[in-house]
Write an enzyme that holds these catalytic residues in place. Structure first.
Site, PDB file in Angstrom:
ATOM      1  N   THR A 113       0.794  -1.226   0.000  1.00 29.31           N
ATOM      2  CA  THR A 113       0.000   0.000   0.000  1.00 29.31           C
ATOM      3  C   THR A 113       0.833   1.286   0.000  1.00 29.31           C
ATOM      4  OG1 THR A 113      -1.829  -1.120   1.051  1.00 29.31           O
ATOM      5  CG2 THR A 113      -1.735   1.263   1.349  1.00 29.31           C
TER       6      THR A 113
HETATM    7  P1  AMP Z   1      -1.572  -3.175   3.473  1.00 20.78           P
HETATM    8  O1  AMP Z   1      -0.984  -3.750   4.723  1.00 20.78           O
HETATM    9  O2  AMP Z   1      -0.518  -2.911   2.437  1.00 20.78           O
HETATM   10  O3  AMP Z   1      -2.729  -3.924   3.002  1.00 20.78           O
HETATM   11  O4  AMP Z   1      -2.097  -1.722   3.915  1.00 20.78           O
HETATM   12  C1  AMP Z   1      -3.460  -1.404   3.943  1.00 20.78           C
HETATM   13  C2  AMP Z   1      -3.789  -0.795   5.262  1.00 20.78           C
HETATM   14  O5  AMP Z   1      -3.082   0.411   5.430  1.00 20.78           O
HETATM   15  C3  AMP Z   1      -5.254  -0.439   5.379  1.00 20.78           C
HETATM   16  O6  AMP Z   1      -5.885  -1.349   6.220  1.00 20.78           O
HETATM   17  C4  AMP Z   1      -5.267   0.943   5.996  1.00 20.78           C
HETATM   18  O7  AMP Z   1      -6.040   1.003   7.169  1.00 20.78           O
HETATM   19  C5  AMP Z   1      -3.825   1.215   6.310  1.00 20.78           C
HETATM   20  N1  AMP Z   1      -3.504   2.604   6.031  1.00 20.78           N
HETATM   21  C6  AMP Z   1      -3.828   3.300   4.939  1.00 20.78           C
HETATM   22  N2  AMP Z   1      -3.404   4.571   5.013  1.00 20.78           N
HETATM   23  C7  AMP Z   1      -2.804   4.694   6.202  1.00 20.78           C
HETATM   24  C8  AMP Z   1      -2.147   5.754   6.878  1.00 20.78           C
HETATM   25  N3  AMP Z   1      -2.053   6.961   6.321  1.00 20.78           N
HETATM   26  N4  AMP Z   1      -1.611   5.491   8.080  1.00 20.78           N
HETATM   27  C9  AMP Z   1      -1.690   4.267   8.620  1.00 20.78           C
HETATM   28  N5  AMP Z   1      -2.296   3.225   8.047  1.00 20.78           N
HETATM   29  C10 AMP Z   1      -2.845   3.427   6.857  1.00 20.78           C
HETATM   30 ZN    ZN Z   2      -3.183  -1.396  -0.467  1.00 15.99          ZN
HETATM   31 ZN    ZN Z   3      -3.781  -4.753   1.909  1.00 11.39          ZN
END
Ligand code: AMP
Ligand code: ZN
Ligand code: ZN
Length: 427
Positions: free
Chosen positions: A93
């Site tokens: 992400t």
């Molecule tokens: P991933 O672990 O790559 O799937 O990341 C997705 C997660 O990142 C989602 O569940 C969001 O809640 C979290 N996320 C997105 N933007 C932010 C942010 N600015 N700060 C912290 N967590 C985030």
């Molecule tokens: Zn993502």
């Molecule tokens: Zn994810």
């Protein structure tokens, strides 16, 4: 007249939105009526284009075929859709959101993973560490909001990774600390509120972020009915945004770009590599776990660890200097000496983790190599800058920064993208 009708319908729409000032809208409507009486208040003279960038986290490239998405379909018919958007390596992400707004590969903007270690700072970055996420020292390159603000434009960014940190000494003109509790409707209303500001304050670049599709995908898998419901809900939210924009006075100037950061694929309890069956984990600092394993063995254990991790089904371990060039994962001190890339659907774990989290492989994830098709993402865009009814071949997300800069008439900062790759989408 059209302007008046639009303003009236904005008022009607805004009754739903407590965060938007009805007073200021009423004032503008009254002013317009007075001006109409005097001079025939026509539409405001055309100004530059506006970009509204929306991320639907984890929206896989083929999700539009898995559920009813009438609003995305309409946007695609009106504008441009890519068969697939190719994310950058690793398909996580934070690296990909920041690539989309800088045009730089993760290793070149510094957000090389969701979890990383910086030797110089002697500090760790994780998504849950609010202080580090908001600390500008991690974030290299130049996000589009900084490019826009350097050209005296206003920007507004709600929850895009990077928007909480001062980068080149600047945050977006409007921004907020990430709060996953803010409802998706509220996010849309805040975006509409910004687009409704008086011209002098109105941002020309607006971005927001929704995580519901990624959340469902992880939990239930890309093909589950629950994920289809999340896809439909994301589309409904997008529909609210599209309706609000259609009712706004500047609708003719707004380009909506909907993207995702990566796709999603199922995990399997049959596809697990237990690392401590091959190496001594007490001699390796594992900075990030699968699907891309960031492994920092003690220097005197590096060669042995590398040798022991070769030829294992489900994982390919590289020395950082020998990573395939197609990953563009080079030039960052934050990349560990060894990098393990799991094959699609495989997990790399420790035996402790396996024992304590036996259900960890029931869901789905992303983060695999960016040439794995299930990791590919979404790109749909429409507005005055875009051609209409066009489907384009898959392209890499590093080009979106240049595309947005071109639409906004900005001089892009140096980056890894090339406008020529995407220029054919534009009018
Ligand atoms: P991933 O672990 O790559 O799937 O990341 C997705 C997660 O990142 C989602 O569940 C969001 O809640 C979290 N996320 C997105 N933007 C932010 C942010 N600015 N700060 C912290 N967590 C985030
Ligand atoms: Zn993502
Ligand atoms: Zn994810």
């Amino acid at each position: 007249m059209r302007h008046l009708l639009a303003s009236a319908s904005v008022l009607a729409t805004r009754r739903l939105a407590p965060s938007v000032s009805l007073g200021s809208l009423a004032k503008r409507l009254t002013l317009c009526m007075v001006l109409l009486a005097i001079s025939g208040c026509g539409p405001r003279p055309p100004d530059g284009d506006v970009v509204v960038l929306v991320s639907l986290d984890g929206f896989r490239w083929d999700y539009m075929d898995k559920a009813a998405t009438p609003n995305l379909d309409r946007l695609a018919t009106r504008g441009v859709r890519a068969e697939r958007l190719i994310p950058s390596f690793p398909t996580k992400t934070f690296p990909n959101h920041y690539t989309i707004v800088t045009g730089l590969y993760p290793a070149h903007h510094g957000i090389i993973a969701n979890n990383m270690w910086d030797e110089g700072f002697q500090s760790r970055f994780t998504l849950s560490d609010r202080e580090e996420v908001g600390n500008g020292r991690w974030w290299g390159g130049e996000p589009i909001w900084v490019t826009a603000q350097q050209a005296e434009m206003k920007t507004a960014v709600l929850f895009w990774p990077g928007s909480e940190a001062p980068i080149k000494g600047m945050r977006p003109t409007q921004w907020a600390n990430y709060d996953s509790e803010v409802s998706n409707e509220e996010r849309v209303m805040r975006v509409l509120g910004w687009l409704d500001l008086p011209e002098a304050d109105r941002p020309t670049f607006v971005a927001t972020y929704l995580s519901l599709v990624d959340d469902a995908g992880h939990r239930y898998g890309p093909n589950a009915p629950e994920t289809a419901l999340a896809i439909e809900e994301a589309d409904r939210i997008l529909g609210l945004l599209m309706e609000g924009i259609a009712a706004a006075p500047l609708e003719d100037r707004v380009n909506i770009i909907v993207v995702s950061d990566h796709g999603m694929t199922e995990l399997s309890g049959e596809k697990v590599v237990v690392l401590d069956e091959y190496v001594d984990l007490s001699r390796i600092n594992v900075v990030d776990w699968a699907p891309v394993l960031a492994l920092a063995p003690d220097p005197d254990y590096l060669d042995e660890a590398f040798a022991n991790l070769q030829g294992i089904e489900g994982i390919e371990v590289f020395r950082k200097e020998n990573l395939p060039t197609r990953y563009h994962y080079d030039g960052s001190d934050r990349i560990t000496t060894l990098v393990g890339v799991m094959d699609e659907g495989w997990s790399g774990v420790s035996s402790d983790f396996l024992q304590s989290q036996p259900t960890a492989f029931e869901g789905a994830t992303h983060g695999f190599a960016n040439d794995v098709e299930s990791m590919h993402a979404l790109f749909v865009a429409a507005g005055p800058a875009f051609r209409s009814g066009m489907v384009v071949e898959p392209f890499e997300n590093v080009h979106i920064y240049n595309l947005m800069a071109a639409i906004l008439g900005l001089d892009p900062a140096p980056n890894d993208g090339n406008l020529e790759t995407v220029r054919h989408m534009l009018q």
